[in-house]
Scaffold this motif. Structure first.
Motif, PDB file in Angstrom:
ATOM      1  N   ARG A 191       0.830  -1.218   0.000  1.00 39.27           N
ATOM      2  CA  ARG A 191       0.000   0.000   0.000  1.00 39.27           C
ATOM      3  C   ARG A 191       0.859   1.261   0.000  1.00 39.27           C
ATOM      4  N   LEU A 192       1.944   1.251   0.754  1.00 38.10           N
ATOM      5  CA  LEU A 192       2.858   2.399   0.727  1.00 38.10           C
ATOM      6  C   LEU A 192       3.374   2.633  -0.687  1.00 38.10           C
ATOM      7  N   GLN A 193       3.813   1.548  -1.330  1.00 37.61           N
ATOM      8  CA  GLN A 193       4.343   1.665  -2.681  1.00 37.61           C
ATOM      9  C   GLN A 193       3.253   2.115  -3.650  1.00 37.61           C
ATOM     10  N   GLY A 194       2.059   1.553  -3.507  1.00 38.05           N
ATOM     11  CA  GLY A 194       0.948   1.923  -4.386  1.00 38.05           C
ATOM     12  C   GLY A 194       0.563   3.382  -4.261  1.00 38.05           C
ATOM     13  N   ALA A 195       0.525   3.892  -3.042  1.00 33.40           N
ATOM     14  CA  ALA A 195       0.192   5.303  -2.825  1.00 33.40           C
ATOM     15  C   ALA A 195       1.239   6.209  -3.463  1.00 33.40           C
ATOM     16  N   TYR A 196       2.500   5.833  -3.305  1.00 29.05           N
ATOM     17  CA  TYR A 196       3.600   6.610  -3.894  1.00 29.05           C
ATOM     18  C   TYR A 196       3.507   6.587  -5.426  1.00 29.05           C
ATOM     19  N   ASP A 197       3.311   5.398  -5.990  1.00 27.33           N
ATOM     20  CA  ASP A 197       3.238   5.251  -7.443  1.00 27.33           C
ATOM     21  C   ASP A 197       2.034   5.983  -8.024  1.00 27.33           C
ATOM     22  N   ALA A 198       0.870   5.840  -7.390  1.00 23.64           N
ATOM     23  CA  ALA A 198      -0.347   6.480  -7.898  1.00 23.64           C
ATOM     24  C   ALA A 198      -0.234   7.995  -7.849  1.00 23.64           C
ATOM     25  N   TRP A 199       0.335   8.538  -6.785  1.00 24.27           N
ATOM     26  CA  TRP A 199       0.496   9.989  -6.664  1.00 24.27           C
ATOM     27  C   TRP A 199       1.364  10.507  -7.806  1.00 24.27           C
ATOM     28  N   ASN A 200       2.478   9.823  -8.053  1.00 25.02           N
ATOM     29  CA  ASN A 200       3.369  10.255  -9.128  1.00 25.02           C
ATOM     30  C   ASN A 200       2.738  10.076 -10.507  1.00 25.02           C
ATOM     31  N   ALA A 201       2.041   8.979 -10.724  1.00 27.93           N
ATOM     32  CA  ALA A 201       1.397   8.732 -12.011  1.00 27.93           C
ATOM     33  C   ALA A 201       0.325   9.784 -12.288  1.00 27.93           C
ATOM     34  N   THR A 202      -0.421  10.164 -11.270  1.00 32.25           N
ATOM     35  CA  THR A 202      -1.466  11.172 -11.434  1.00 32.25           C
ATOM     36  C   THR A 202      -0.891  12.480 -11.956  1.00 32.25           C
ATOM     37  N   ARG A 203       0.330  12.765 -11.601  1.00 33.95           N
ATOM     38  CA  ARG A 203       0.965  14.007 -12.027  1.00 33.95           C
ATOM     39  C   ARG A 203       1.746  13.878 -13.336  1.00 33.95           C
ATOM     40  N   ASN A 204       2.040  12.663 -13.757  1.00 36.89           N
ATOM     41  CA  ASN A 204       2.905  12.475 -14.919  1.00 36.89           C
ATOM     42  C   ASN A 204       2.230  11.860 -16.140  1.00 36.89           C
ATOM     43  N   VAL A 205       1.079  11.231 -15.966  1.00 29.96           N
ATOM     44  CA  VAL A 205       0.412  10.571 -17.082  1.00 29.96           C
ATOM     45  C   VAL A 205      -0.623  11.523 -17.677  1.00 29.96           C
ATOM     46  N   ASP A 206      -0.525  11.745 -18.978  1.00 26.00           N
ATOM     47  CA  ASP A 206      -1.470  12.618 -19.667  1.00 26.00           C
ATOM     48  C   ASP A 206      -2.747  11.836 -19.961  1.00 26.00           C
ATOM     49  N   VAL A 207      -3.831  12.228 -19.335  1.00 27.46           N
ATOM     50  CA  VAL A 207      -5.119  11.577 -19.545  1.00 27.46           C
ATOM     51  C   VAL A 207      -6.116  12.532 -20.197  1.00 27.46           C
ATOM     52  N   SER A 208      -5.623  13.623 -20.745  1.00 27.22           N
ATOM     53  CA  SER A 208      -6.505  14.647 -21.286  1.00 27.22           C
ATOM     54  C   SER A 208      -7.372  14.151 -22.441  1.00 27.22           C
ATOM     55  N   ASN A 209      -6.955  13.138 -23.167  1.00 32.53           N
ATOM     56  CA  ASN A 209      -7.733  12.610 -24.293  1.00 32.53           C
ATOM     57  C   ASN A 209      -8.565  11.388 -23.924  1.00 32.53           C
ATOM     58  N   ILE A 210      -8.635  11.048 -22.656  1.00 29.74           N
ATOM     59  CA  ILE A 210      -9.406   9.880 -22.230  1.00 29.74           C
ATOM     60  C   ILE A 210     -10.726  10.374 -21.636  1.00 29.74           C
ATOM     61  N   PRO A 211     -11.837   9.918 -22.204  1.00 27.64           N
ATOM     62  CA  PRO A 211     -13.135  10.369 -21.661  1.00 27.64           C
ATOM     63  C   PRO A 211     -13.426   9.653 -20.343  1.00 27.64           C
ATOM     64  N   THR A 212     -14.349  10.225 -19.596  1.00 26.47           N
ATOM     65  CA  THR A 212     -14.840   9.588 -18.380  1.00 26.47           C
ATOM     66  C   THR A 212     -16.204   9.002 -18.677  1.00 26.47           C
ATOM     67  N   LEU A 213     -16.354   7.702 -18.486  1.00 22.43           N
ATOM     68  CA  LEU A 213     -17.625   7.031 -18.722  1.00 22.43           C
ATOM     69  C   LEU A 213     -18.495   7.135 -17.483  1.00 22.43           C
ATOM     70  N   HIS A 214     -19.774   7.264 -17.705  1.00 26.00           N
ATOM     71  CA  HIS A 214     -20.734   7.330 -16.606  1.00 26.00           C
ATOM     72  C   HIS A 214     -21.697   6.167 -16.747  1.00 26.00           C
ATOM     73  N   ALA A 215     -22.206   5.660 -15.658  1.00 24.32           N
ATOM     74  CA  ALA A 215     -23.149   4.541 -15.679  1.00 24.32           C
ATOM     75  C   ALA A 215     -24.423   4.949 -16.432  1.00 24.32           C
ATOM     76  N   ALA A 216     -24.962   4.017 -17.168  1.00 29.43           N
ATOM     77  CA  ALA A 216     -26.207   4.275 -17.894  1.00 29.43           C
ATOM     78  C   ALA A 216     -27.339   4.478 -16.884  1.00 29.43           C
ATOM     79  N   GLU A 217     -28.185   5.398 -17.216  1.00 29.85           N
ATOM     80  CA  GLU A 217     -29.296   5.692 -16.306  1.00 29.85           C
ATOM     81  C   GLU A 217     -30.513   4.897 -16.628  1.00 29.85           C
TER      82      GLU A 217
END
Length: 99
Positions: free
Chosen positions: A73-99
């Protein structure tokens, strides 16, 4: 409890280097031997050049009497924090559950 998302979580190597290993009063080379990993591998983790793998987490958990999941969990928190700042997700849409 409020999380400070602007601050990078500690790398497990920092915790080992600053708190855990000094509390044992054992030389790092002996800790590496007891873990069954090379001194270089341990030094790479302590200097935050390598992550704590699941296999090493199991070894750390056994040696220090805590759960492997703690280290993962320590490693995962460290990796996720860094990935959130370094991975470009600007072209990935966010899907929402069908209503």
């Amino acid at each position: 409890m409020t999380r400070f998302t602007d601050r990078c979580p500690a790398h497990p190597g920092e915790i080992l280097r600053e708190d855990v290993i000094p509390a044992t009063a054992k030389p790092k080379a002996e800790v590496a031997r007891m873990l069954g990993i090379s001194r270089q591998h341990l030094y790479d983790i302590l200097s935050e050049r390598k992550p704590v793998s699941a296999e090493v987490a199991v070894r750390l958990g056994k040696l220090f009497g805590n759960a492997p999941l703690f280290w993962v969990r320590l490693q995962g928190a460290y990796d996720a924090w860094n990935a959130t700042r370094n991975v470009d997700v600007s072209n990935i849409p966010t899907l929402h559950a069908a209503e």
